[in-house]
Every structure is written in C-alpha cells, then in structure tokens.
Design an enzyme around this catalytic site. Structure first.
Site, short mmCIF file in Angstrom:
data_model
loop_
_atom_site.label_atom_id
_atom_site.label_comp_id
_atom_site.label_asym_id
_atom_site.label_seq_id
_atom_site.Cartn_x
_atom_site.Cartn_y
_atom_site.Cartn_z
N THR A 24 -27.02 46.92 95.59
CA THR A 24 -25.99 47.01 94.54
C THR A 24 -24.60 46.83 95.13
O THR A 24 -23.72 46.23 94.51
CB THR A 24 -26.10 48.36 93.81
OG1 THR A 24 -27.43 48.56 93.37
CG2 THR A 24 -25.17 48.39 92.61
N GLU B 91 -33.92 52.16 98.27
CA GLU B 91 -33.44 52.54 96.93
C GLU B 91 -32.18 53.40 96.97
O GLU B 91 -31.89 54.14 96.04
CB GLU B 91 -34.53 53.25 96.14
CG GLU B 91 -35.79 52.40 95.94
CD GLU B 91 -36.84 53.10 95.11
OE1 GLU B 91 -36.50 53.66 94.05
OE2 GLU B 91 -38.01 53.11 95.52
N GLN C 148 -36.89 50.52 103.54
CA GLN C 148 -38.16 51.21 103.69
C GLN C 148 -38.55 51.28 105.17
O GLN C 148 -38.12 50.45 105.97
CB GLN C 148 -39.26 50.51 102.89
CG GLN C 148 -39.26 50.81 101.40
CD GLN C 148 -38.12 50.15 100.65
OE1 GLN C 148 -37.55 49.19 101.13
NE2 GLN C 148 -37.78 50.67 99.48
N ARG D 110 -33.26 46.41 89.62
CA ARG D 110 -33.85 46.93 90.85
C ARG D 110 -34.95 46.02 91.35
O ARG D 110 -35.85 45.64 90.60
CB ARG D 110 -34.41 48.34 90.62
CG ARG D 110 -33.36 49.38 90.24
CD ARG D 110 -32.42 49.66 91.41
NE ARG D 110 -31.42 50.67 91.05
CZ ARG D 110 -30.21 50.38 90.60
NH1 ARG D 110 -29.84 49.12 90.48
NH2 ARG D 110 -29.37 51.34 90.29
N ASP E 291 -27.60 42.70 104.77
CA ASP E 291 -28.38 43.72 104.06
C ASP E 291 -29.84 43.57 104.46
O ASP E 291 -30.44 42.51 104.30
CB ASP E 291 -28.21 43.52 102.54
CG ASP E 291 -29.03 44.51 101.72
OD1 ASP E 291 -29.43 45.56 102.27
OD2 ASP E 291 -29.28 44.23 100.54
#
Length: 549
Positions: free
Chosen positions: A180, A175, A401, A375, A397
């Site tokens: 993005t 996050e 986590q 998201r 990418d």
C-alpha cells in the site's frame, strides 16, 4: 519553589547546586521546572536559565528568569521530537563541569546543559526522554527543514552531472501494508496507475469481494452462527457457485509480482474443517436440510458458465444479489465479521461490501482508494521508481511472509534507508503461515533483526507504525493485554500507541543509528503525503550530510 538566579558570577555554581527542580501536575501533564546552566552556542560561556518542561509539549522552553516566564517570553526553545538526551562529560578548556547532559535534536543541533546535583541531572534526563516519546514534529520545523533541503539539493545538483538515486528497502511482516505504501508513491509521485494496472485492480477488487464473502460463509458454518432463513438460503447458493468458480478461475497477476491472497475452498461435502486457518485445500461443511446434494449440483452446473466469465465481465448479477443478501444480515456485519479475523479476512472486505452496488456496475473503474484497499500477496520483488525534487527514488518491495524473507539479503547492497512497516492493529492476530505466532510479536522480533543487521550499519531506519485507524477501532473492544500481558496502561490510543512505539524503539542496539518513527494510515493519501514529505527530508538530509567533504 524554584531558586531565583544569582546575579553574581562568583556565586553561579552555588546557585546551580542549590537549584532543585520542582515537579507538579496540571491538566496538561507533569511540569518540570528548575534553574540549569546552558552553554552558549556562539559565545562559549555558561548562562543560568530557568528551564520548563511540560509533558505533552513539543519543546523545552528556557527563560532568563521567572518574570519572563510569567509573560511567556522564552529565551529559547529546544525541540523534543526524536531528540536524544544522555549524560555528558564536559572537560574542555581545562574547565570541567559536573552533572552535565546533552540534548541532540532531530536536526542535529546540540545543547549542553549542566545541573546542580546528580539527582537533578538524572531527573531531567529521564523526564526529557519521556517527553520526547510523546512529542511530534512541528509544522514550523517541517517547513523550514523542507526549504533547507530543497536549497541543498539545488546547490548539490549544480556540481553533479547525473540524478542521484535513493534506494529504499521496504521491509516488514506479511500484510503489514508495504504494498500500500508503494501504491501511495505511484499516486503521489508517479502519475497514478496505467489502464492495464487499473484493469488488474478491477479484477482484484472483485476477487477480494468474492473471497471475503467466502470467509464470512465459512465463519458462519464453523461457529454454528444462527442467521435468518433467507440468509441461509443465499449462503447455500453462493457456496455451490463458489466451488465451481474457484476451481475454474485463472491466476491473477500483474507483471508477475502479485498472487491472490489466501482464499477458502467451499464444497458441499460432509467433511467439516478441522483447522482454524484457511487454505486452498480447506473443505467446508455446508450440508443443510434445506438443500439436497442433487439441488446443489444443479445449481453448480447452471452457474458454471458465469463463473468462467467473472474475470472479464465482473461479478454476475445474481451472485452479487446473493452476496448482498448475506451481507445485509445484521449478524454478519457484527458478530461474523469480527470472528472472521481468525481466518485472516482482509481489512478492506467491509468497505467493499458496503460499496457493492458501485463495484458491480458494468463501467466500474476502481478509484484510488479502491486500489489502496485491495489486497494481494507480494511474491518476488517489486521495484518502483519515482522522481522528487530532482532526486530519483527506487523503492524495493519484497514479500513479508517467512518464506519470502530469504530473498531480502540480495537487496541489502547500496541501501540508503530501510522503511520498516508494522501493522499495530494486529496485536490480537496470528500469522497466516504460523497459527501459533502473534503477528505484532513477530514484527517486533523481525524489526530487532533488521534494525541491528550488520549488512547496513549506516542506513537510517524509517519505522511506519501502520493501520492506526484500525488500531483505534480495535482498542475499543480488545485489550492490549492480549498481546502484552505486562501492559498496565489504559486503552486510550495515545497510551497504547506510544507503548508499542517505545517497544520498537527499544530494539535499537546501536546508539549511532537513527530510527525515525511515524504513525501512519497508508490508505489515507493526504496524511501519508505529509508523512512521506517528512521522511523524504530526513533521507535527503542524511545523504547530503554524508557527501559533505
């Protein structure tokens, strides 16, 4: 008062030794002035010059003497952005000099300077390092460098038969905004999004709205927040519908790369949630005297058909009315949404709820900003290719986590540069996967590992200190000491952001490895375009330098 330069070459050393810097403060910051000797770049002799360093400036200026300073006619300027300054031992040509230091600029140009005393040398080195931490790259430098890079690429391409490939590994904690960044690359350099992708993001936006409202409802129940009676009635109906919707909705994926973000499960059972985290197994206590279990069951049955159609038809009208009713409560827009951060509510929920009337239209197609704000958790690996100035970029990418990081090692080979994304607004938040670990501290630890990993000793590191818009807003209400008890500066954006930047930069253990830092708002296409243009030039310059024989 600074010592004036001595015109006699025999007394040069005496003049330098006698020259001690004067330091005083102005409204623009501390100024350091003093006569120092500078070695020439063309004619390798030493010239005494008056150096002036203003904290907050992007340059060190040097003058022939004070009269030139008074007319603002510098002999030269040394850019401070991302420069290095360190003690230098000069022993060339059998002419050793004491108390030297070297300034190596962002473009690779070096200035060798000699102070008069050890104290003066130390003071200048420390002051230059401090000024460099605040300096920004100037527009003139960016333009000149960009033109030079384009010319070098064109010259290089004349001698090659294939398009060079630049591989960027996008890393960071969950996050932080990595995905993005990839979306911005598609907007800027890959003709945007296909119809299939837009349909996926339409569904994802609707799911973000519904799940965001579910977290707000849970926050109200968990904290016993008092809301208006009409809000309470809307909550009860939404909760009953949501439990049916969540149980029946299908997985939402695009090319098997994304899975929905963590979402709550609302029920009308009597068991209350005991954990501060939200997971698909969470139960909510939504029993209220105003609605019996049988009434809620009837509502669930009547909503079931609509729940199964949400993915294709969008949010049902009566459900959007419930969402709007809950969101219209001033308590929900203030106290509730702040407390909801404890349950990892998405940053974009507030934006989406304010735009609800547009998002629920039958002909709704998500805008670029809607897509950038959406998201979903990255699982597996996403590779995105785009071409800029006859060079092919490949961005890899991978999920951030903890459980996803074991996959990173498979992509370390042939990496041109690492792009590390850190969300600096998360200084008061905990990890989704570990409620006891601070997100920003986790990011600092991970950056230490990435920056100093032996798997890519020659790869440059691009550090994006992301979500500065949310960081600026949060500074107004939450102390930096929440994350950094030792922080003693004020809560201004300039002080706080530079403190965090310097913490990240301090993790670098290899002096030979460059770390290029940028403050970013990954959802702002215009500002991100400028940042990536600078990053692009850095990467291409390093690649071309490495190929020079």
């Amino acid at each position: 008062m600074s010592t004036s330069p001595n015109n006699s070459s025999n007394s040069l050393a005496t003049a330098v030794a006698a020259s001690s810097p004067s330091q005083f403060s102005t409204a623009k910051g501390t100024i350091l002035r003093g006569y120092l000797s500078k070695k020439g770049h063309v004619i390798k002799n030493w010239k005494l010059r008056l150096f002036v360093l203003k904290i907050g400036s992007n340059y060190i200026e040097y003058y022939v003497d004070e009269s030139k300073e008074s007319t603002n006619s510098p002999r030269g300027k040394i850019p401070l952005y991302n420069c290095r300054c360190a003690e230098y031992v000069h022993t060339k040509n059998n002419n050793p000099r004491e108390y030297c230091f070297n300034i190596e600029t962002f473009e690779g140009k070096s200035w060798i300077i000699s102070a008069g005393t050890k104290d003066q040398q130390v003071q200048w080195i420390e002051s230059i390092k401090e000024a460099a931490s605040y300096a920004e790259e100037t527009d003139e430098s960016k333009l000149a460098k960009h033109k030079q890079i384009e010319k070098m690429i064109q010259d290089d391409m004349r001698h090659k038969s294939r398009v060079p490939i630049i591989k960027l590994l996008l890393l960071g904690t969950g996050e932080s905004g990595k995905s993005t960044v990839v979306k911005q690359m598609k907007i800027l350099h890959s003709k945007g999004f296909t119809d299939e992708e837009k349909d996926f993001y339409r569904r994802l936006v609707h799911r973000n709205v519904i799940d965001g409202m579910a977290i707000l409802v849970h926050t109200i129940q968990e904290h016993g927040i008092q809301v208006a009676p009409e809000t309470r009635a809307a909550i009860e109906q939404f909760a009953s519908w949501f439990q049916v919707y969540q149980a029946s909705r299908p997985s939402l994926r695009l090319s098997n790369n994304h899975s929905p973000m963590n979402t709550p499960k609302l029920t009308s059972s009597s068991s209350s949630i005991s954990s501060t985290s939200i997971s698909p197994n969470t139960s909510f206590n939504l029993n209220d005297a105003a609605a019996s279990s049988s009434e809620l069951g009837q509502l669930s049955t009547s909503f079931e058909a609509n729940a199964s159609l949400v993915e294709d038809k969008g949010i049902p009208t009566h459900i959007s009315e419930l969402i709007n009713k809950i969101w219209s409560d001033s308590i929900v827009q203030t106290d509730v949404i702040i407390k909801a951060q404890r349950y990892h509510i998405n940053d974009s929920v507030k934006y989406y709820l304010n735009e609800l009337s547009r998002l629920i239209k039958a002909d709704y197609t998500p805008t670029s900003f809607d897509i950038l704000s959406s998201r979903s958790q990255t699982t597996g690996v996403i590779e995105t290719d785009f071409k800029v100035a006859d060079v092919m970029f490949k961005i890899v990418d991978v999920g951030g986590q903890r459980g996803e990081r074991k996959k990173w090692i498979h992509f370390f080979e042939d990496v041109t540069a690492i792009v590390y994304v850190a969300a600096i607004n998360e200084y008061d938040q905990m990890l989704v996967e570990d409620g006891s670990a601070n997100r920003l501290q986790e990011s600092l630890t991970l950056f230490d590992q990435v920056c100093n990993d032996a798997s890519f000793p020659n790869s440059s590191v691009i550090l994006f200190l992301n979500k500065i818009d949310l960081f600026q807003e949060k500074l107004k209400r939450i102390s930096m000491q929440t994350c950094f008890p030792e922080y003693k500066e004020d809560q201004t954006y300039e002080r706080a952001s530079n403190y965090i930047k310097n913490l990240f930069l301090s993790k670098r253990k290899q002096s030979s490895k460059f770390v290029y830092s940028h403050f970013t708002c990954a959802t702002d296409t215009k500002s991100f375009e400028k940042v990536f243009s600078s990053v692009q030039d850095i990467i291409l310059s390093n690649v071309l330098d490495a190929t020079v024989v």
